[in-house]
Design an enzyme around this catalytic site. Structure first.
Site, PDB file in Angstrom:
ATOM      1  N   LYS A  94       0.863  -1.128   0.075  1.00 19.07           N
ATOM      2  CA  LYS A  94      -0.183   0.168   0.045  1.00 19.07           C
ATOM      3  C   LYS A  94       1.063   1.127   0.011  1.00 19.07           C
ATOM      4  CE  LYS A  94      -3.884   1.952   2.463  1.00 19.07           C
ATOM      5  NZ  LYS A  94      -4.765   1.820   3.928  1.00 19.07           N
ATOM      6  N   SER A 124      -9.959   1.915   2.990  1.00 15.35           N
ATOM      7  CA  SER A 124      -9.011   2.785   2.162  1.00 15.35           C
ATOM      8  C   SER A 124      -7.909   1.886   1.648  1.00 15.35           C
ATOM      9  CB  SER A 124      -8.148   3.634   3.081  1.00 15.35           C
ATOM     10  OG  SER A 124      -7.195   2.942   3.987  1.00 15.35           O
ATOM     11  N   SER A 181     -10.118  -0.318   7.317  1.00 12.70           N
ATOM     12  CA  SER A 181      -9.460  -0.274   5.797  1.00 12.70           C
ATOM     13  C   SER A 181      -8.822  -1.553   5.228  1.00 12.70           C
ATOM     14  CB  SER A 181      -8.675   0.969   5.941  1.00 12.70           C
ATOM     15  OG  SER A 181      -9.272   2.062   6.007  1.00 12.70           O
TER      16      SER A 181
END
Lengths: 502, 95
Positions: A92, A167, A191
């Site tokens: 990420k 997210s 997330s």
């Protein structure tokens, strides 16, 4: 759309490399069936061909990945290979990567090449994992749909008109689309788990303090925790083993040995396992499709020997309100570092220092990030501290006590991960409060610092549904083991989105 | 809870965020809705509850007071929008 079942095979035929799990790829590397360079090149080629549609990657690190793969192959040839040496994964874009852009999904950091590696990145590289690139995400991890990213929304591989969740939306979409066998994520209010649920993956948010936050761009420091997204619980166990550990560079890291998560999977039994079903999680708000799937998991676990027990988490409905004080308050403090002076975006032709600060931040941050900074600033401003922040921290205590009492009765807690399946891109982007309610089942876990995972549990209207398993502090091994045992008896985690293997 | 446009401007200033005039009304609306959500906290009496400081009641670790960071000024300053002779440049602060 489901195109069929593949993945781990029992009939002796080998699936194509990109459709294999991390555990299977590790075996293929160990057996010499494939080299890390071949594997890495294969995934890079897929990413480059498909990312224009998927948008799950912000940065593709081809040269670095191939160089890391060569090192992995050379290490293996020299007899130095760990369990994961040479397996490619994605990070990420919230994890700092030395010399590689670390944007955090924001215009503010679009030009930022981190000067050091996050501990998670370093740990995984030392375990021999190869980084394919950096995945898309909601800006500063503030969002539940990946739509707040400066780099645009990400398509859900199960239906490209829908969001992948957020997210960690890019990580989830990349793994579901077989652009990487696993990816890191971070979870402040859901997330990792919510995008895992919406993309048909297994994702784990570890106990607060289990995975180092050093080099992970801070959103809400008392809630943030990194973790794995992959297709199976076994893969999450392998990844977590590489990610977790004490880190002196993170003052909230817990100094405690890391369990052998992968080695312990088969030792976990569902026989007599007490599974708590919180009545507050099965009330209104959950869509009928999700409810049917969650009920089905409870029933299947019972058939497999577990004992469902109804419990109460009485303060559940206060978790979202308390979270939207604590998280924005911490965010407003953490994001004050972005000032247009030392790194990141700077506005043009500032008239004075105040203008420099205000316009660099006003132009560098997107709407949702600014909203949360303002909510946090308001909550912390003179005269409001007791009514908001202190009140929220007291509610956090009540929520935590609910869990403490529950774990005196049960071993794990089962519920939905998200009240709905993946929703259409644009559906909730104009209504912040509606978007916040996407995380109604995941947020309490962060407030209490507990570990929880989401695993694929079936489909509603052709879209994946995830269920959440919540454990006591440092009980990641049991959560992964329960999910692994469930996955041995079911094949929800082996479904493949249409088009992925074309 | 309903925030006025002036309150939005005041909060934005405290947070050092420029907000365009045509964004103030939308922000007032969104922030008011979020504060309405937050105000649901008042449904529970929390008098006598100890606020949570850490999920596992852990305390802050101390480390020996020794130098651990090497000098990386040049590396870090390469990331800055404007530097000169090792200093970060900003608009004139002192007249």
């Amino acid at each position: 759309m489901i195109s069929g079942r593949t993945g781990p095979t029992n009939d002796g035929s080998n699936p194509v490399m990109h459709d294999r799990t991390i555990a299977e790829l590790a075996r293929a590397l160990a057996d010499g069936e494939v080299s890390s360079v071949e594997l890495t090149r294969g995934f890079l080629d897929r990413i480059e061909a498909r990312n224009p549609d998927s948008n799950s990657f912000i940065t593709i690190t081809r040269e670095q990945a191939l160089a890391e793969a060569e090192v992995a192959d050379a290490g293996r040839a020299a007899g130095r290979a760990g369990a994961l040496t040479g397996v490619p994964i994605a990070h990420k874009d919230i994890f700092c990567t030395d010399g590689v852009r670390t944007s955090c999904g924001s215009r503010m950091l679009d030009n930022f090449e981190a000067p050091y590696d996050a501990t998670v990145v370093r740990n995984m590289r030392e375990a021999g994992l190869v980084m394919l690139g950096k995945t898309n995400m909601d800006e500063f991890a503030m969002g539940s749909s990946n739509e707040t990213s400066y780099y645009g929304p990400v398509n859900n591989p199960w239906d490209p008109r829908r969001v992948p969740g957020g997210s960690s939306g890019g990580s989830a979409a990349a793994v579901a689309a077989r652009l990487a066998p696993g990816a890191t994520g971070t979870d402040t209010g859901g997330s990792i788990r919510q995008p895992a649920a919406m993309c048909g993956l297994t994702g784990l948010k570890p106990t607060y303090g289990r995975v180092s936050r050093f080099g992970m761009v801070a959103f809400a420091s008392s809630l943030d925790q990194g973790g794995p997204l992959a297709r199976t619980a076994e893969d999450c166990a392998l990844m977590l083993g590489a990610m977790a550990g004490f880190d002196p560079n993170d003052s909230t890291s817990i100094d405690r040995p890391v369990d052998d998560y992968a080695g312990a999977l088969d030792g976990v039994s569902l026989q007599g396992l007490k599974v708590g079903l919180p009545k507050e999680y099965f009330g209104e708000g959950m869509s009928e499709g999700v409810r049917g799937v969650v009920d089905g998991v409870a029933e299947r676990l019972r058939e497999l020997g577990a004992e469902p027990v109804e419990i109460s988490l009485a303060h559940t409905d206060l978790s979202v309100p308390a979270y939207y004080v604590v998280a924005p308050a911490e965010a407003s403090s953490n994001l004050s570092r972005f000032d247009g002076v030392r790194y990141g975006y700077r506005c043009e032709e500032a008239k004075n220092i105040l203008d420099l600060y205000e316009r660099s931040r006003g132009e560098g941050f997107g709407a949702e990030v600014k909203r949360r900074i303002m909510v946090g600033t308001y909550a912390l401003s003179a005269g409001y501290f007791d009514a908001y922040y202190l009140k929220a921290q007291k509610i956090r205590q009540l929520i935590s006590e609910d869990f403490r009492k529950a774990f005196e009765q049960v071993d794990v807690i089962l519920g939905p991960t998200s009240p709905t399946t993946a929703f259409p891109i644009g559906e909730r982007s104009d209504d912040p409060v509606a978007m916040y309610m996407s995380d109604v089942y995941t947020i309490a876990v962060n407030l209490a610092g507990l570990p929880a995972l989401s695993m694929p549990a079936g489909f509603a209207d052709g879209l994946p549904v995830g269920v959440q398993l919540i454990g006591n502090h440092f009980d990641e091994g049991r959560l992964l083991g329960v999910a692994h045992q469930y996955q041995q008896a079911t094949d929800h985690h082996r479904q493949v989105p249409a088009g992925v293997n074309d | 809870m309903s925030l006025s446009p002036d309150e939005v401007r005041r909060i934005a200033h405290l947070a050092r965020l420029s907000v365009a005039d045509d964004e103030v009304a939308a922000n007032a609306n969104d922030l008011s809705n979020i504060l309405d959500l937050v105000d649901r906290m008042n449904a529970v009496d929390t008098s006598g509850v100890t606020p949570m400081a850490h999920p596992q009641n852990a305390t802050q670790r101390l480390r020996p007071d020794v130098v651990t960071e090497p000098d990386q000024r040049e590396r870090y300053q390469r990331l800055a929008p404007a530097v000169e002779r090792g200093l970060y440049l900003v608009p004139r602060v002192v007249e």
